[in-house]
Scaffold this motif. Structure first.
Motif, short mmCIF file in Angstrom:
data_model
loop_
_atom_site.label_atom_id
_atom_site.label_comp_id
_atom_site.label_asym_id
_atom_site.label_seq_id
_atom_site.Cartn_x
_atom_site.Cartn_y
_atom_site.Cartn_z
N GLU A 192 40.51 70.99 109.80
CA GLU A 192 39.25 71.14 110.52
C GLU A 192 39.28 72.42 111.33
OE1 GLU A 192 36.77 69.19 110.03
OE2 GLU A 192 37.75 67.50 109.00
N ALA A 193 38.08 72.91 111.68
CA ALA A 193 37.99 74.19 112.41
C ALA A 193 38.60 74.07 113.80
CB ALA A 193 36.52 74.62 112.49
N TYR A 194 38.31 72.97 114.50
CA TYR A 194 38.83 72.84 115.87
C TYR A 194 40.35 72.73 115.88
CZ TYR A 194 39.72 67.82 115.40
OH TYR A 194 40.21 66.60 115.02
N ALA A 195 40.93 72.12 114.85
CA ALA A 195 42.38 72.03 114.76
C ALA A 195 43.00 73.41 114.57
CB ALA A 195 42.79 71.10 113.63
N THR A 196 42.36 74.24 113.77
CA THR A 196 42.86 75.61 113.56
C THR A 196 42.78 76.41 114.85
OG1 THR A 196 42.11 75.53 111.26
CG2 THR A 196 42.57 77.70 112.20
N VAL A 197 41.71 76.24 115.61
CA VAL A 197 41.56 76.96 116.88
C VAL A 197 42.65 76.53 117.86
CG1 VAL A 197 40.06 77.31 118.89
CG2 VAL A 197 39.09 77.35 116.58
N ARG A 278 49.09 81.01 108.42
CA ARG A 278 47.77 80.51 108.83
C ARG A 278 46.63 81.44 108.42
NH1 ARG A 278 47.51 75.73 108.84
NH2 ARG A 278 45.51 75.92 109.89
N THR A 279 46.94 82.60 107.85
CA THR A 279 45.89 83.52 107.40
C THR A 279 45.92 83.70 105.88
OG1 THR A 279 47.38 85.37 107.90
CG2 THR A 279 45.77 84.77 109.58
N GLU A 280 47.02 84.22 105.35
CA GLU A 280 47.10 84.52 103.93
C GLU A 280 47.26 83.25 103.08
OE1 GLU A 280 46.59 87.44 102.61
OE2 GLU A 280 46.36 88.41 104.57
N TYR A 281 47.91 82.24 103.63
CA TYR A 281 48.19 81.03 102.84
C TYR A 281 47.53 79.80 103.46
CZ TYR A 281 51.77 84.03 100.81
OH TYR A 281 52.44 85.07 100.19
N ASN A 282 46.42 79.99 104.12
CA ASN A 282 45.71 78.88 104.76
C ASN A 282 44.83 78.17 103.72
OD1 ASN A 282 44.86 77.15 106.74
ND2 ASN A 282 43.32 78.54 107.56
N ASP A 283 45.50 77.52 102.78
CA ASP A 283 44.81 76.84 101.70
C ASP A 283 45.30 75.40 101.62
OD1 ASP A 283 43.45 76.09 99.48
OD2 ASP A 283 44.46 77.45 98.08
#
Length: 378
Positions: A192-197, A278-283
């Motif tokens: 989820e977006a909030y978890a990433t933040v 968390r950027t290149e492999y955030n899949d």
């Protein structure tokens, strides 16, 4: 620790590795993390005893900071290394794959990581302020102020870790164990977006910002010491200190540089690899357990380096002290007890002889006359 919790939760115990190199790397981690607990936890507890109950020649504020650092590092080793990573590699279904431990463990891990990092930062800033200002030295040299500061750091660190308890969720996952398909609950990262933040904020507050502050203030202290040494001649410094201040200055700067370099070397790789993951492999389909991918190997190696930092803090801040080493030798070899026993026997013997001499002296010279003044008469 949130960033380690996410990685640990994504690991799938029971998966078979095909390549020999991958098996070796997994075996190394299975041995490394328990060994880190066996060595690190007793070392930190023994350091706490040495600092608090032995005379190691440290100031009252340093005793508070370093003892608190040893305690929070011990909790970090328990929450992260022992209960998380060690169980991940040795137990098929760790207890934290169930509710509510999935969120509680992440909260405790981040609280200990925040506390450890920011105690180092605040201690470094305090040393710089004391070095620069006499007023700050009088204000921060009081032990009760330091104790309140440490309590405040620990409380705020755990308060800031509360949102981390919601970045993971318990989900039912189909896994293959011993050739059988089994559905088990797993503690997984919320996509989820909030978890990433929250994870990004946690990463910067626990690693990025502390690394930058430690480097900056150690550099400022080194510059201040260099400028202060140039205010006096070599002869004046020898008169004031009784020995060459230039050598003391070099050792102080070397110590500060060592602390900064070790902290950065052990923490910065974890920060960089996690940012890449968390950027290149955030899949969602990315297999974090696939060690044929170089970034997975690099990420786990960075984890191992950062976790080592929790067992080396007492070496960096305590073992450089000559008084600490002397007290350590006395505590291990029990020389202090022998010396105290010899001192008691010597004092008792001297008291006996003193009493005998005191009682015998009046009988030998009962007519002693003491002249208190002379007067000339005609």
């Amino acid at each position: 620790m949130a960033l380690l919790q996410v990685l640990a939760c994504e690991l799938q115990p029971g998966g078979e590795m095909e390549e020999a190199g991958i098996n070796i790397f997994v075996t190394v981690q299975k041995i490394y993390y328990p060994l880190l607990c066996i060595m690190g936890i007793p070392a930190n507890l023994f350091t706490f005893y040495m600092i608090c109950f032995r005379k190691c020649g440290m100031s009252s504020t340093a005793v508070v900071y370093l003892s608190c650092l040893a305690i929070v590092d011990t909790f970090y080793l328990v929450w992260v290394i022992l209960l998380d990573l060690t169980l991940t590699f040795w137990v098929e279904q760790p207890f934290w794959h169930s509710h509510p431990w999935c969120g509680i463990l992440g909260f405790l891990q981040n609280g200990s990581l925040y506390s450890s990092s920011w105690i180092v930062v605040v201690f470094t800033i305090e040393r710089y302020l004391v070095l620069r200002s006499t007023t700050a030295k009088q204000r921060f040299s009081q032990a009760w102020v330091t104790k309140l500061t440490c309590v405040f750091i620990v409380l705020v660190s755990h308060l800031a870790s509360v949102p981390v308890g919601w970045i993971n969720v318990v989900s039912q996952v189909n896994t293959t164990i011993h050739g059988e398909n089994v559905t088990r609950p797993r503690c997984l990262y919320r996509n989820e977006a909030y978890a990433t933040v929250i994870v990004w904020i946690t990463t910067f507050l626990s690693l990025g910002v502390p690394i930058v502050l430690v480097i900056i203030f150690n550099y400022l202290m080194g510059c201040h010491l260099c400028r202060a040494s140039n205010l006096f001649t070599k002869e004046e410094r020898r008169v004031m200190h009784g020995r060459s201040t230039r050598g003391m200055l070099r050792r102080t700067i070397l110590l500060l540089g060592t602390v900064s370099v070790v902290f950065v070397v052990l923490s910065l790789p974890r920060f960089v690899t996690y940012c890449i993951l968390r950027t290149e492999y955030n899949d969602e389909g990315f297999n974090r357990n696939d060690y044929s991918i170089p970034i997975n190997v690099a990420g786990d190696l960075a984890n191992m380096m950062q976790n080592l930092n929790s067992t080396t803090n007492f070496l960096l801040y305590c073992m450089v002290s000559r008084r600490f080493r002397r007290e350590l030798v006395r505590a291990v070899t029990c020389r202090e007890r022998v010396r105290e026993l010899g001192s008691v026997l010597t004092q008792t013997t001297m008291k006996v002889f003193s009493v005998v001499d005191h009682q015998a002296s009046p009988s030998r010279d009962p007519g002693t006359v003491v002249l208190t003044g002379l007067k000339l008469t005609e």
